[in-house]
Motif scaffolding. Structure first.
Motif, PDB file in Angstrom:
ATOM      1  N   THR A 103     -23.292  11.232 -32.810  1.00  0.00           N
ATOM      2  CA  THR A 103     -23.782   9.859 -32.929  1.00  0.00           C
ATOM      3  C   THR A 103     -25.043   9.658 -32.104  1.00  0.00           C
ATOM      4  OG1 THR A 103     -21.575   8.975 -33.370  1.00  0.00           O
ATOM      5  CG2 THR A 103     -23.203   7.441 -32.476  1.00  0.00           C
ATOM      6  N   ASN A 106     -24.374   2.084 -33.384  1.00  0.00           N
ATOM      7  CA  ASN A 106     -23.579   3.312 -33.464  1.00  0.00           C
ATOM      8  C   ASN A 106     -23.185   3.816 -32.081  1.00  0.00           C
ATOM      9  OD1 ASN A 106     -23.412   3.684 -36.282  1.00  0.00           O
ATOM     10  ND2 ASN A 106     -25.482   4.495 -36.344  1.00  0.00           N
ATOM     11  N   ASN A 125     -23.703   6.906 -39.760  1.00  0.00           N
ATOM     12  CA  ASN A 125     -22.675   5.885 -39.568  1.00  0.00           C
ATOM     13  C   ASN A 125     -21.292   6.453 -39.226  1.00  0.00           C
ATOM     14  OD1 ASN A 125     -21.985   7.002 -42.036  1.00  0.00           O
ATOM     15  ND2 ASN A 125     -21.591   5.047 -43.043  1.00  0.00           N
TER      16      ASN A 125
END
Length: 395
Positions: free
Chosen positions: A160, A119, A167
């Motif tokens: 993130t 990620n 996700n």
């Protein structure tokens, strides 16, 4: 409050270091100087070589600004499980259909908890791509730097880092891909497919996707056929995938899960987030929301109504999600392309003396604490210094 104060202290320390080194020249730093500095670096490393280095620096700064997670948490735990066994059919995993990021992570060897690394890499790709794209399509090198810096310091990137395992990074990346590849049809539909298999909420953006495809097309009937075929194949393939999954395990977060409560109360989800709706939207770009607003006003005054329509339609599509879920900050962050569209307009026109105030505004924006809003829950995002101080004090 402590982590918010620590964030302000970190930024203040950085500004102090600059003042000690450069004195009053800090305030005299101009876009011209930024351009020259970037050009020197590009001559040394090459445009893309410097872009990669700059992206690394920006991601490092983002990790100091919002403490990166060391493990998958909350919903992120399920994506980590999926990254360990993408087709393992775990009945306790409510998101087996949101497979794209986890499958990519599995294929590149980042399995299980290492989906966090995947990620972060995807978030870095977005920052780099924004810099590289605007370096090639804006008048000045500093414009690309500002665009990348705004994305790197926004909730789009910070979430993130902060929420391990989630996700969203691939969804953000594919939204930008849809914008960039609107004339390259195979890549356009591939980006939509990846977004759909990553998180089905991309379906809310179909009106914007259609508008992007048609607005500048001189062969609209052909483009309509392409859309019907392309989107039909992608959505049909996804529907078959969901049906196959349902034969092996139940999908908890299905359409029925989100739409069910709306039968008795059509405002069920948005009622749960309405009290903090404004804060949730503010959390994405904070004071920098003035940029897309200024860009839209500039476009309207100059008769570029298509750009304003694109920005408004994208915003409406993102807002529509809130009638079915209440992760306000995460869903509002899907509006982020309006920032890039607004920046493009202001870079090209220089309206409102844009380059005189955007730099100081970006710096001042860093002093505003970062928060994440989900329904009525407000989480103040710790900076790395705040986290270390709290850990040292046993908090």
């Amino acid at each position: 409050p402590g982590s918010a104060a620590a964030t302000m202290v970190e930024v203040a320390l950085a500004l102090t270091c600059l003042l000690v080194k450069y004195g009053k020249r800090v305030w005299q730093f101009s876009c011209d100087q930024l351009d020259r500095l970037l050009l020197v670096r590009e001559e040394r490393y090459g445009r893309r070589g410097w872009g990669i280095r700059l992206t690394g620096l920006m991601m490092l700064a983002a990790a100091l600004y919002a403490r990166p997670s060391s493990h998958a948490s909350f919903m992120g735990k399920y994506y980590a499980k999926l990254a360990a066994h993408p087709f393992g059919f775990d009945p306790d995993n409510p998101v087996p259909h949101r497979i794209a990021t986890s499958l990519i992570s599995y294929l590149i060897g980042m399995r299980g908890q290492l989906v966090i690394v995947t990620n972060v890499l995807l978030a870095a790709v977005l920052v780099f791509w924004v810099y590289d794209h605007y370096r090639r399509h804006t008048p000045r090198p500093g414009d690309a730097f500002l665009a990348a810096a705004i994305i790197a310091s926004s909730f789009v990137t910070l979430s993130t880092l902060y929420f391990g395992g989630y996700n969203d990074a691939l969804s953000f990346l594919m939204l930008f891909a849809l914008l960039v590849f609107r004339e390259r049809r195979w890549l356009f539909f591939a980006a939509f497919a990846l977004a759909l298999f990553n998180r089905e909420t991309i379906l809310f953006f179909v009106p914007w996707v259609v508008y992007l495809s048609l607005v500048d097309s001189t062969r609209k009937m052909r483009r309509v056929v392409e859309l019907c075929v392309g989107l039909g194949i992608v959505i049909g393939g996804y529907w078959l995938f969901r049906g196959w999954l349902n034969q092996h395990q139940p999908i908890q977060y299905s359409a029925a899960f989100y739409a069910g409560p709306l039968i008795e109360d059509p405002l069920y989800w948005i009622r749960g987030s309405f009290s903090h709706l404004g804060l949730g939207y503010f959390s994405v770009f904070k004071a920098l929301w003035i940029v897309p607003l200024a860009g839209a006003l500039s476009a309207w005054l100059r008769g570029n109504h298509r750009l304003v329509m694109s920005m408004a339609l994208l915003s409406a599509c993102a807002f529509a999600q809130l009638f079915f879920a209440y992760d306000t900050s995460r869903l509002a962050a899907m509006t982020f392309p309006v920032m890039l569209l607004g920046l493009q307009q202001l870079f090209e026109t220089g309206d409102f003396g844009f380059r005189r105030w955007i730099g100081p505004l970006v710096v001042l924006n860093l002093l505003i604490p970062n928060v994440a809003v989900a329904g009525k829950v407000v989480d103040v995002m710790q900076s790395l210094l705040g986290y270390l101080l709290a850990h040292a004090m046993g908090a």
